[in-house]
Design an enzyme around this catalytic site. Structure first.
Site, PDB file in Angstrom:
ATOM      1  N   LYS A  54       7.572  11.624   0.335  1.00  0.00           N
ATOM      2  CA  LYS A  54       6.672  11.282   1.456  1.00  0.00           C
ATOM      3  C   LYS A  54       7.415  11.090   2.775  1.00  0.00           C
ATOM      4  O   LYS A  54       6.787  10.915   3.809  1.00  0.00           O
ATOM      5  CB  LYS A  54       5.907   9.989   1.142  1.00  0.00           C
ATOM      6  CG  LYS A  54       5.157   9.979  -0.185  1.00  0.00           C
ATOM      7  CD  LYS A  54       3.910  10.793  -0.100  1.00  0.00           C
ATOM      8  CE  LYS A  54       3.059  10.738  -1.343  1.00  0.00           C
ATOM      9  NZ  LYS A  54       2.412   9.490  -1.587  1.00  0.00           N
ATOM     10  N   GLU A  64      -7.877   0.044   4.463  1.00  0.00           N
ATOM     11  CA  GLU A  64      -6.408  -0.084   4.448  1.00  0.00           C
ATOM     12  C   GLU A  64      -5.901  -0.593   5.788  1.00  0.00           C
ATOM     13  O   GLU A  64      -4.999  -1.435   5.849  1.00  0.00           O
ATOM     14  CB  GLU A  64      -5.771   1.272   4.121  1.00  0.00           C
ATOM     15  CG  GLU A  64      -6.022   1.685   2.684  1.00  0.00           C
ATOM     16  CD  GLU A  64      -5.563   3.086   2.345  1.00  0.00           C
ATOM     17  OE1 GLU A  64      -5.312   3.338   1.157  1.00  0.00           O
ATOM     18  OE2 GLU A  64      -5.458   3.938   3.245  1.00  0.00           O
ATOM     19  N   ASP A  89       0.839  -1.203   0.000  1.00  0.00           N
ATOM     20  CA  ASP A  89       0.000   0.000   0.000  1.00  0.00           C
ATOM     21  C   ASP A  89       0.875   1.255   0.000  1.00  0.00           C
ATOM     22  O   ASP A  89       2.040   1.210   0.417  1.00  0.00           O
ATOM     23  CB  ASP A  89      -0.902  -0.022   1.253  1.00  0.00           C
ATOM     24  CG  ASP A  89      -2.187   0.779   1.056  1.00  0.00           C
ATOM     25  OD1 ASP A  89      -2.246   1.603   0.115  1.00  0.00           O
ATOM     26  OD2 ASP A  89      -3.123   0.590   1.848  1.00  0.00           O
TER      27      ASP A  89
HETATM   28  C1  5RP Z   1      -5.391   6.192   0.097  1.00  0.00           C
HETATM   29  C2  5RP Z   1      -4.009   6.220   0.646  1.00  0.00           C
HETATM   30  C3  5RP Z   1      -2.887   6.288  -0.336  1.00  0.00           C
HETATM   31  O1  5RP Z   1      -2.100   5.163  -0.182  1.00  0.00           O
HETATM   32  C4  5RP Z   1      -2.109   7.534  -0.082  1.00  0.00           C
HETATM   33  O2  5RP Z   1      -2.977   8.642  -0.183  1.00  0.00           O
HETATM   34  C5  5RP Z   1      -0.947   7.680  -1.068  1.00  0.00           C
HETATM   35  O3  5RP Z   1      -1.445   7.906  -2.344  1.00  0.00           O
HETATM   36  P1  5RP Z   1      -0.504   8.148  -3.596  1.00  0.00           P
HETATM   37  O4  5RP Z   1       0.231   6.874  -3.854  1.00  0.00           O
HETATM   38  O5  5RP Z   1      -1.470   8.510  -4.701  1.00  0.00           O
HETATM   39  O6  5RP Z   1       0.431   9.285  -3.275  1.00  0.00           O
HETATM   40  O7  5RP Z   1      -3.774   6.177   1.824  1.00  0.00           O
HETATM   41  O8  5RP Z   1      -6.365   6.219   1.096  1.00  0.00           O
END
Ligand code: 5RP
Length: 233
Positions: free
Chosen positions: A129, A111, A89
């Protein structure tokens, strides 16, 4: 897709998603994350399935479920799984203690259920991130529509300022038919676990976007083209 035209951050997401798909082994029950990084993972996993890999999967959102089904990944009934081998994830922020904010896509509850049900929980992010301390990204809190105004008032009385999430001028509704209240923290968050516990004590709060003590492995796509595998942690 002509990948050379993609911005470096998208290439980083793609590379890390593809690298994570290599972690999946024959016969596994796999959790599919949500978000733009997870989409690359799902595409790469579907390719491996077309090449003969036998797995089954459960998705953290309807969006990921539809994509996986379209791509031909065999799915398990979402009400019947118990333990998954591996879930991959994305995340919105990851700090130095591997504490995480998730739920930018509104899928935090599913999740978290998959994260807690998985023997291995692999988080895939691009390097932007990674943060010293959580708190620049608003923390999503899933709340019940029943009494939502009262729940928000209780949250605000405890100092949790934020906004109810909107989509096309309407309240955003999660896959679980709830709303999201995005909390903005004025300063870096010092006691993630304490805040999480406090938030969960308010009736009407269904789930928070704080994830901690869960990561088995963090895989980071860097802007200069590497995938750095941190862990298992
Ligand atoms: C969705 C999430 C996503 O994993 C998180 O927002 C990251 O998203 P992205 O890969 O588009 O940056 O938690 O609920």
């Amino acid at each position: 897709m002509i990948t050379s035209d993609l911005p470096p951050i998208v290439k980083a997401k793609k590379r890390v998603g593809e690298a994570a798909a290599q972690q999946v082994k024959e016969g596994m029950v796999v959790g599919l994350g949500t978000g733009s990084t997870a989409v690359f993972f799902i595409h790469a996993l579907a390719l491996r399935c077309r090449e003969g890999l036998k797995i089954t999967a459960v998705a953290t959102s309807l969006q990921s479920q539809f994509l996986a089904q379209q791509l031909g990944i065999p799915m398990v009934q979402s009400d019947s799984f118990t333990t998954l081998d591996l879930t991959v994830d994305g995340a919105d922020e990851v700090d130095e203690l591997f504490q995480i904010i998730k739920g930018g896509g509104g899928a935090l509850m599913r999740e978290k259920i998959l994260a807690q049900s998985s023997r291995e929980w692999v988080v895939i992010i691009d390097e932007t991130k990674r943060v010293k301390a959580l708190g620049q990204f608003p923390v999503p809190v899933e709340i019940s529509p029943f009494g939502y105004a009262s729940t928000i008032e209780r949250l605000q009385q405890r100092g949790y300022q934020g906004k109810i999430r909107m989509e096309n001028h309407l309240f955003f509704v999660t896959d679980n038919q709830n709303y999201i209240y995005d909390i903005t923290f004025p300063d870096p968050i010092v006691d993630v676990q304490g805040k999480d516990i406090e938030l969960r004590q308010i009736s009407g709060v269904v789930e928070t976007g704080f994830f901690y003590n869960k990561v088995s492995r963090l895989m980071v796509g860097t802007l200069d083209g590497q995938v750095v595998d941190i862990g298992p942690v």
